[in-house]
Design a protein around this motif. Structure first.
Motif, PDB file in Angstrom:
ATOM      1  N   ALA A  35      -0.268  93.334  33.375  1.00 29.16           N
ATOM      2  CA  ALA A  35       1.014  92.941  33.542  1.00 29.16           C
ATOM      3  C   ALA A  35       1.418  91.709  32.681  1.00 29.16           C
ATOM      4  O   ALA A  35       2.669  91.623  32.042  1.00 29.16           O
ATOM      5  N   ILE A  36       0.190  90.891  32.343  1.00 23.84           N
ATOM      6  CA  ILE A  36       0.803  89.770  31.318  1.00 23.84           C
ATOM      7  C   ILE A  36       1.030  90.363  29.819  1.00 23.84           C
ATOM      8  O   ILE A  36       2.078  89.933  29.253  1.00 23.84           O
ATOM      9  N   VAL A  37       0.305  91.357  29.532  1.00 26.61           N
ATOM     10  CA  VAL A  37       0.556  91.976  28.331  1.00 26.61           C
ATOM     11  C   VAL A  37       1.958  92.461  28.152  1.00 26.61           C
ATOM     12  O   VAL A  37       2.481  92.449  27.331  1.00 26.61           O
ATOM     13  N   LEU A  38       2.283  93.161  29.147  1.00 27.42           N
ATOM     14  CA  LEU A  38       3.734  93.739  29.243  1.00 27.42           C
ATOM     15  C   LEU A  38       4.682  92.571  29.298  1.00 27.42           C
ATOM     16  O   LEU A  38       5.719  92.559  28.562  1.00 27.42           O
ATOM     17  N   GLU A  39       4.316  91.479  29.752  1.00 23.66           N
ATOM     18  CA  GLU A  39       5.357  90.357  30.017  1.00 23.66           C
ATOM     19  C   GLU A  39       5.521  89.779  28.487  1.00 23.66           C
ATOM     20  O   GLU A  39       6.290  89.518  28.010  1.00 23.66           O
ATOM     21  N   GLU A  40       4.259  89.493  27.889  1.00 25.76           N
ATOM     22  CA  GLU A  40       4.249  88.909  26.310  1.00 25.76           C
ATOM     23  C   GLU A  40       4.895  90.037  25.374  1.00 25.76           C
ATOM     24  O   GLU A  40       5.555  89.559  24.506  1.00 25.76           O
ATOM     25  N   GLN A  41       5.110  91.250  25.729  1.00 26.94           N
ATOM     26  CA  GLN A  41       5.789  92.267  24.729  1.00 26.94           C
ATOM     27  C   GLN A  41       7.093  91.967  25.037  1.00 26.94           C
ATOM     28  O   GLN A  41       8.036  92.032  24.064  1.00 26.94           O
ATOM     29  N   SER A  44       8.160  88.765  23.411  1.00 29.90           N
ATOM     30  CA  SER A  44       8.301  88.812  22.132  1.00 29.90           C
ATOM     31  C   SER A  44       9.410  89.641  21.620  1.00 29.90           C
ATOM     32  O   SER A  44      10.028  89.233  20.394  1.00 29.90           O
ATOM     33  N   ASP A  45       9.920  90.818  22.312  1.00 31.37           N
ATOM     34  CA  ASP A  45      10.888  91.629  22.000  1.00 31.37           C
ATOM     35  C   ASP A  45      12.207  90.800  21.926  1.00 31.37           C
ATOM     36  O   ASP A  45      13.158  90.795  21.089  1.00 31.37           O
ATOM     37  N   HIS A  46      12.107  89.768  22.958  1.00 30.86           N
ATOM     38  CA  HIS A  46      13.597  88.932  22.911  1.00 30.86           C
ATOM     39  C   HIS A  46      13.320  87.442  22.297  1.00 30.86           C
ATOM     40  O   HIS A  46      14.176  86.905  22.571  1.00 30.86           O
ATOM     41  N   GLY A  47      12.228  87.141  21.615  1.00 31.16           N
ATOM     42  CA  GLY A  47      12.036  85.998  20.926  1.00 31.16           C
ATOM     43  C   GLY A  47      11.761  84.940  21.779  1.00 31.16           C
ATOM     44  O   GLY A  47      12.188  83.754  21.383  1.00 31.16           O
ATOM     45  N   HIS A  48      11.265  85.184  22.882  1.00 27.52           N
ATOM     46  CA  HIS A  48      10.557  83.969  23.790  1.00 27.52           C
ATOM     47  C   HIS A  48       9.239  83.885  23.799  1.00 27.52           C
ATOM     48  O   HIS A  48       8.926  83.167  24.889  1.00 27.52           O
ATOM     49  N   ALA A  49       8.504  84.149  22.959  1.00 29.06           N
ATOM     50  CA  ALA A  49       7.267  83.971  23.315  1.00 29.06           C
ATOM     51  C   ALA A  49       6.814  82.497  23.115  1.00 29.06           C
ATOM     52  O   ALA A  49       7.386  81.889  22.286  1.00 29.06           O
ATOM     53  N   GLY A  50       5.782  82.149  23.853  1.00 30.38           N
ATOM     54  CA  GLY A  50       5.386  80.706  23.978  1.00 30.38           C
ATOM     55  C   GLY A  50       3.963  80.841  24.164  1.00 30.38           C
ATOM     56  O   GLY A  50       3.168  81.731  24.214  1.00 30.38           O
ATOM     57  N   LYS A  51       3.342  79.388  24.149  1.00 28.19           N
ATOM     58  CA  LYS A  51       2.011  79.113  24.147  1.00 28.19           C
ATOM     59  C   LYS A  51       1.630  78.966  25.377  1.00 28.19           C
ATOM     60  O   LYS A  51       2.258  78.168  26.319  1.00 28.19           O
ATOM     61  N   VAL A 124       7.657  89.690  36.613  1.00 26.17           N
ATOM     62  CA  VAL A 124       8.564  90.475  37.592  1.00 26.17           C
ATOM     63  C   VAL A 124       9.303  89.227  37.970  1.00 26.17           C
ATOM     64  O   VAL A 124       8.750  88.364  38.816  1.00 26.17           O
ATOM     65  N   GLY A 125      10.459  89.305  38.299  1.00 22.62           N
ATOM     66  CA  GLY A 125      11.302  88.368  38.768  1.00 22.62           C
ATOM     67  C   GLY A 125      11.782  87.391  37.834  1.00 22.62           C
ATOM     68  O   GLY A 125      11.241  87.122  36.746  1.00 22.62           O
ATOM     69  N   SER A 126      13.128  86.974  38.096  1.00 19.26           N
ATOM     70  CA  SER A 126      14.013  86.112  37.146  1.00 19.26           C
ATOM     71  C   SER A 126      13.556  84.833  37.324  1.00 19.26           C
ATOM     72  O   SER A 126      13.175  84.294  38.280  1.00 19.26           O
ATOM     73  N   ALA A 127      13.225  84.085  36.160  1.00 21.51           N
ATOM     74  CA  ALA A 127      12.916  82.528  36.037  1.00 21.51           C
ATOM     75  C   ALA A 127      13.836  81.557  36.885  1.00 21.51           C
ATOM     76  O   ALA A 127      13.570  80.603  37.284  1.00 21.51           O
ATOM     77  N   GLU A 128      15.064  82.108  36.640  1.00 23.10           N
ATOM     78  CA  GLU A 128      16.145  81.265  37.328  1.00 23.10           C
ATOM     79  C   GLU A 128      16.287  81.372  38.801  1.00 23.10           C
ATOM     80  O   GLU A 128      16.708  79.990  39.210  1.00 23.10           O
ATOM     81  N   THR A 129      15.639  82.317  39.335  1.00 18.55           N
ATOM     82  CA  THR A 129      15.541  82.355  40.914  1.00 18.55           C
ATOM     83  C   THR A 129      14.141  82.041  41.615  1.00 18.55           C
ATOM     84  O   THR A 129      13.928  82.305  42.727  1.00 18.55           O
ATOM     85  N   ILE A 130      13.086  81.280  40.569  1.00 21.41           N
ATOM     86  CA  ILE A 130      11.793  81.414  41.046  1.00 21.41           C
ATOM     87  C   ILE A 130      11.950  80.404  42.408  1.00 21.41           C
ATOM     88  O   ILE A 130      11.008  80.415  43.248  1.00 21.41           O
ATOM     89  N   GLY A 131      12.549  79.353  42.013  1.00 21.50           N
ATOM     90  CA  GLY A 131      12.584  78.204  43.206  1.00 21.50           C
ATOM     91  C   GLY A 131      13.286  78.628  44.452  1.00 21.50           C
ATOM     92  O   GLY A 131      12.540  78.477  45.340  1.00 21.50           O
ATOM     93  N   SER A 132      14.353  79.447  44.377  1.00 20.62           N
ATOM     94  CA  SER A 132      14.898  79.877  45.522  1.00 20.62           C
ATOM     95  C   SER A 132      14.205  81.021  46.294  1.00 20.62           C
ATOM     96  O   SER A 132      13.970  81.078  47.484  1.00 20.62           O
ATOM     97  N   ARG A 133      13.419  81.728  45.550  1.00 27.85           N
ATOM     98  CA  ARG A 133      12.433  82.806  46.111  1.00 27.85           C
ATOM     99  C   ARG A 133      11.330  82.278  46.786  1.00 27.85           C
ATOM    100  O   ARG A 133      10.966  82.568  47.784  1.00 27.85           O
ATOM    101  N   THR A 134      10.630  81.152  46.005  1.00 25.52           N
ATOM    102  CA  THR A 134       9.474  80.521  46.578  1.00 25.52           C
ATOM    103  C   THR A 134       9.850  79.596  48.035  1.00 25.52           C
ATOM    104  O   THR A 134       9.198  79.739  49.093  1.00 25.52           O
TER     105      THR A 134
END
Length: 247
Positions: A35-41, A44-51, A124-134
Motif C-alpha cells: 500500500a505504501i508503494v502505491l501511495e508513493e507512486q 510522485s505522479d502528482h509531485g507530492h513526494a516527501g521524506k 486511502v482517505g483524504s488528508a484534509e478529512t483525517i482529523g474529522s474521521r479520527t
C-alpha cells in the motif's frame, strides 16, 4: 489479590504481543508495504513526494513491536481490573469472566466501530478529512463501549430476577438494537480511491481483523488460565501443598 491479577494481565499482554507481532511482521507488514508503494507512486505522479519522518525499518520492527506491546499490556491490565471487580458477583469462574470480558470488549471496541469505519491501508482517505474521521471513529468507540456497559447491566439485572436463561438473549438483543441505531446515526465516509486495488484493500482489512482476533482471543486464553490459577481455591491449595507459588 488485585496486584497479582494486574501482574498476570500485563504478563499475558506481553505474551500475546509477541504472538501478534510475529503475525503482523510476517503477514501484515508486506501488505502495508504494498500500500505504501502505491501511495508513493501516486504522490510522485502528482509531485507530492516527501521524506519519511520515521524510516520504514523502524516502523515495521521496533515501532510495530512497541505499539502492539503497549496495546496488549494495556488491555491485559483492563481485563485484570474488570475481573477483580466482577469476581464472585456473577456466579461464573475466573476463566469464564475473562472470556466474557474479552468477547464483549472485542465486539464493542473493535467489531462495531469497524463495521462502520473499517481499517484502511496507507494512501486511502483524504488528508484534509483525517482529523474529522479520527474524531468520529473514537466517538463511535466510546459510545459503543457505553452501550455495551448498559446492555451488560441489563443482562445482569435480568439474570438476578429471571435467571440466566433470559439474561444473555435479552442483553444481546438490547446491544444489537442500540448498536444498529448508533452505527446508522454516524455519517458514511468513503475515502477509498476508485483505482485502489480491491484485492489489496480486502487483504489489509482481513489481516487487520485477524490481528485483533489474535490479540483478544490470546488474552482470553492466556489470562483466563492464569486468573484461574490465582483465584481458584482448589488450585491455590494444591499449589501450596506441593510447594509451588499459586500465581
Amino acid at each position: 489479590m488485585l496486584q497479582r491479577l494486574l501482574l498476570a494481565g500485563m504478563l499475558s499482554g506481553l505474551l500475546v504481543a509477541l504472538l501478534s507481532f510475529g503475525f503482523a511482521r510476517v503477514f501484515f507488514e508486506p501488505t502495508v508495504e504494498r500500500a505504501i508503494v502505491l501511495e508513493e507512486q501516486t504522490d510522485s505522479d502528482h509531485g507530492h513526494a516527501g521524506k519519511e519522518a520515521v524510516s520504514r525499518a523502524t516502523q515495521r520492527n521496533l515501532g510495530l513491536l512497541t505499539g502492539i506491546g503497549s496495546y496488549c499490556v494495556a488491555l491485559g491490565g483492563m481485563l485484570a481490573i474488570g475481573l477483580g471487580c466482577l469476581h464472585g458477583r456473577l456466579g461464573l469462574g475466573p476463566r469464564s469472566i475473562v472470556w466474557t470480558l474479552a468477547s464483549l470488549g472485542y465486539v464493542s471496541l473493535v467489531l462495531v466501530p469497524q463495521l462502520k469505519y473499517p481499517a484502511n491501508p496507507p494512501g486511502v482517505g483524504s488528508a484534509e478529512t483525517i482529523g474529522s474521521r479520527t474524531e468520529l471513529y473514537f466517538l463511535l468507540v466510546l459510545l459503543s463501549l457505553a452501550l455495551m456497559a448498559v446492555s451488560f447491566w441489563i443482562g445482569v439485572r435480568i439474570r438476578r430476577s429471571h435467571g440466566s436463561v433470559f439474561s444473555v438473549p435479552v442483553g444481546t438483543l438490547a446491544f444489537a438494537s442500540m448498536a444498529t441505531l448508533l452505527v446508522s446515526a454516524f455519517p458514511d465516509i468513503s475515502g477509498v480511491p476508485s483505482d485502489f486495488p480491491d484485492s489489496l484493500l480486502f487483504t489489509f482489512r482481513a489481516q487487520s481483523a485477524m490481528l485483533q482476533l489474535i490479540v483478544w482471543g490470546g488474552l482470553g486464553a492466556i489470562f483466563g488460565q492464569l486468573a484461574k490459577r490465582i483465584l481458584d481455591p482448589r488450585i491455590s491449595r494444591a499449589s501450596a501443598y506441593v510447594g509451588f507459588p499459586n500465581a
